[in-house]
Design a protein around this motif. Structure first.
Motif, PDB file in Angstrom:
ATOM      1  N   LEU A  85       1.005   3.600   8.973  1.00 42.67           N
ATOM      2  CA  LEU A  85       0.195   2.491   9.468  1.00 42.67           C
ATOM      3  C   LEU A  85      -0.091   2.745  10.937  1.00 42.67           C
ATOM      4  CD1 LEU A  85       0.546  -1.290   8.790  1.00 42.67           C
ATOM      5  CD2 LEU A  85       0.088  -0.477  11.100  1.00 42.67           C
ATOM      6  N   THR A  86      -1.383   2.702  11.301  1.00 37.09           N
ATOM      7  CA  THR A  86      -1.810   2.901  12.686  1.00 37.09           C
ATOM      8  C   THR A  86      -2.503   1.650  13.179  1.00 37.09           C
ATOM      9  OG1 THR A  86      -2.129   5.268  12.293  1.00 37.09           O
ATOM     10  CG2 THR A  86      -3.155   4.333  14.253  1.00 37.09           C
ATOM     11  N   LEU A  87      -1.988   1.081  14.284  1.00 33.64           N
ATOM     12  CA  LEU A  87      -2.574  -0.109  14.906  1.00 33.64           C
ATOM     13  C   LEU A  87      -3.261   0.312  16.198  1.00 33.64           C
ATOM     14  CD1 LEU A  87      -3.011  -3.162  15.235  1.00 33.64           C
ATOM     15  CD2 LEU A  87      -0.670  -3.336  16.111  1.00 33.64           C
ATOM     16  N   ASN A  88      -4.617   0.336  16.156  1.00 28.32           N
ATOM     17  CA  ASN A  88      -5.401   0.755  17.324  1.00 28.32           C
ATOM     18  C   ASN A  88      -5.902  -0.420  18.155  1.00 28.32           C
ATOM     19  OD1 ASN A  88      -5.179   3.514  16.695  1.00 28.32           O
ATOM     20  ND2 ASN A  88      -6.895   3.372  15.239  1.00 28.32           N
ATOM     21  N   SER A  91       0.837  -1.202   0.000  1.00 26.79           N
ATOM     22  CA  SER A  91       0.000   0.000   0.000  1.00 26.79           C
ATOM     23  C   SER A  91       0.870   1.249   0.000  1.00 26.79           C
ATOM     24  CB  SER A  91      -0.924   0.015   1.226  1.00 26.79           C
ATOM     25  OG  SER A  91      -1.715   1.197   1.227  1.00 26.79           O
ATOM     26  N   ASP A  92       0.533   2.157  -0.902  1.00 30.06           N
ATOM     27  CA  ASP A  92       1.158   3.483  -0.900  1.00 30.06           C
ATOM     28  C   ASP A  92       0.287   4.483  -0.152  1.00 30.06           C
ATOM     29  OD1 ASP A  92       3.330   2.626  -2.436  1.00 30.06           O
ATOM     30  OD2 ASP A  92       2.232   2.927  -4.300  1.00 30.06           O
ATOM     31  N   GLU A  93      -0.809   4.001   0.428  1.00 26.34           N
ATOM     32  CA  GLU A  93      -1.753   4.859   1.134  1.00 26.34           C
ATOM     33  C   GLU A  93      -1.744   4.545   2.625  1.00 26.34           C
ATOM     34  OE1 GLU A  93      -2.943   7.048  -0.892  1.00 26.34           O
ATOM     35  OE2 GLU A  93      -2.243   5.984  -2.684  1.00 26.34           O
ATOM     36  N   ALA A  94      -2.343   5.434   3.408  1.00 24.13           N
ATOM     37  CA  ALA A  94      -2.417   5.225   4.856  1.00 24.13           C
ATOM     38  C   ALA A  94      -3.313   4.031   5.172  1.00 24.13           C
ATOM     39  CB  ALA A  94      -2.941   6.481   5.536  1.00 24.13           C
ATOM     40  N   PHE A  95      -2.935   3.287   6.202  1.00 27.73           N
ATOM     41  CA  PHE A  95      -3.671   2.083   6.581  1.00 27.73           C
ATOM     42  C   PHE A  95      -3.915   2.109   8.081  1.00 27.73           C
ATOM     43  CE2 PHE A  95      -3.655  -2.595   7.618  1.00 27.73           C
ATOM     44  CZ  PHE A  95      -4.869  -2.881   7.007  1.00 27.73           C
ATOM     45  N   THR A 105       2.440   3.802  14.023  1.00 25.89           N
ATOM     46  CA  THR A 105       1.916   4.236  15.312  1.00 25.89           C
ATOM     47  C   THR A 105       1.098   3.106  15.909  1.00 25.89           C
ATOM     48  OG1 THR A 105       1.812   6.552  14.634  1.00 25.89           O
ATOM     49  CG2 THR A 105       0.453   5.909  16.522  1.00 25.89           C
ATOM     50  N   GLN A 106       1.445   2.703  17.133  1.00 28.93           N
ATOM     51  CA  GLN A 106       0.687   1.650  17.821  1.00 28.93           C
ATOM     52  C   GLN A 106       0.084   2.220  19.090  1.00 28.93           C
ATOM     53  OE1 GLN A 106       2.750  -2.039  18.603  1.00 28.93           O
ATOM     54  NE2 GLN A 106       0.943  -3.020  19.490  1.00 28.93           N
TER      55      GLN A 106
END
Length: 342
Positions: free
Chosen positions: A265-268, A243-247, A286-287
């Motif tokens: 990449l954000t892991l919530n 992915s070249d986009e935010a995930f 970001t986690q």
């Protein structure tokens, strides 16, 4: 082992005709195609298809120099009713434009020759069966294909090509040990349809209105627009995700062999598991919760912010840029190696 390997683009049109028993045309788009090249049955010629040009025409060029071919094996990605060959899709709507090519195939084939299609689920449903019967009609060959995923059992695949226009099962071009060890599946690449934000589980966001399935290769890329894709539910195992986009990962379970996010990449919450032998890569990670797990390595190239959640498994997280940790909220690092190189 008496096998011949050739790049189709290097064929010399002036060489004499070659009598060849069996040819495996392997699209270089398929994962780990090198292991398939090394693992063909003795006496099988291997022709590699260039993924950036028309695969049907490449096969035609190769067969123009061959006679008495008893079996052709086409190893490429597929979906129900469609075979990806190089940069073209062969389906019931495009097949007639290649009528002249298939005449050349018929000339090169021996009587009672076989055409074996390995792509995932190509013969599934009526549209798939129509495709293989039309291929049989145009080439004169017995055509065999699969209604299931082809490849690794760990990704939901098998090597059972059960639909045929003939009366018996086709002989496969690959050794049993090769099939057992193969780590990928031959599913067509799944892509995000439009340059808009959206949820992973919404069918209309994906090509062919089908969210990614077990073993798929997934691509999300829009050079001009910046979008965000959110995974919020489900339990999916992918071969690769680029992915070249935010995930944003906000729930469910996602297992991936190779992850490459050239963005944020954000892991919530939920569980993101990376198991590949090749290192995954994330630009900015970001986690704030959830779990990063698995046996594979992930390299964070720029910023890493970890305020909550945990990391587990016997894999490795390698940090190459600026890192921020919250020592009070981080739940645990269970056996996982965290290496800060920034």
């Amino acid at each position: 082992m008496n096998n011949t390997y050739i790049l189709v683009n290097n064929i010399d049109d002036t060489q004499s005709l070659i009598s060849q028993h069996s040819i495996a045309f392997i699209d270089k788009n398929v994962p780990d195609y090198e292991s398939l090249v090394r693992g063909v049955v003795e006496g099988t010629e291997v022709v590699l298809l260039n993924p950036d040009s028309d695969g049907v025409r490449q096969i035609t060029a190769a067969l123009a120099q061959r006679v008495s071919v008893t079996s052709i094996h086409i190893v490429s990605h597929g979906i129900p009713g469609q075979i990806q060959l190089g940069n073209v899709d062969l389906n019931i709507e495009t097949i007639n434009r290649y009528a002249v090519d298939f005449q050349q195939w018929a000339i090169a084939l021996a009587q009672d020759a076989e055409l074996v299609i390995y792509g995932c689920e190509v013969a599934q449903d009526n549209i798939g069966k129509s495709l293989i019967w039309q291929l049989s009609k145009l080439t004169g060959a017995t055509v065999t294909a699969s209604v299931t995923k082809t490849g690794s059992a760990a990704l939901g695949g098998d090597w059972n090509l059960t639909v045929t226009t003939g009366t018996k099962a086709a002989d496969l071009a690959f050794l049993a040990t090769t099939r057992k060890k193969y780590s990928g599946v031959l599913a067509e690449n799944r892509t995000w349809k439009s340059a808009i934000n959206g949820f992973w589980d919404v069918s209309s966001n994906w090509t062919n209105n089908q969210p990614p399935l077990t073993g798929d290769d997934v691509t999300i890329s829009f050079p001009i627009n910046d979008i965000t894709t959110t995974y919020r539910t489900g339990n999916t195992s992918l071969n690769s995700f680029v992915s070249d986009e935010a995930f944003v990962f906000s729930g469910g379970t996602l297992t991936i062999n190779i992850l490459d996010v050239n963005n944020n990449l954000t892991l919530n919450s939920g569980s993101l598991t990376l198991n590949g032998t090749t290192a995954s890569a994330i630009d900015n990670f970001t986690q704030t919760g959830g779990a990063l797990a698995g046996t594979g390595e992930v390299i964070v190239n720029n910023t890493f912010n970890w305020s909550n959640g945990y990391q587990a498994g016997i894999g490795k997280t390698t940090l190459k840029g600026n890192s921020t940790f919250s020592t009070t909220n981080i739940k645990s690092i269970d056996r996982r190696t965290i290496e800060n190189q920034g």
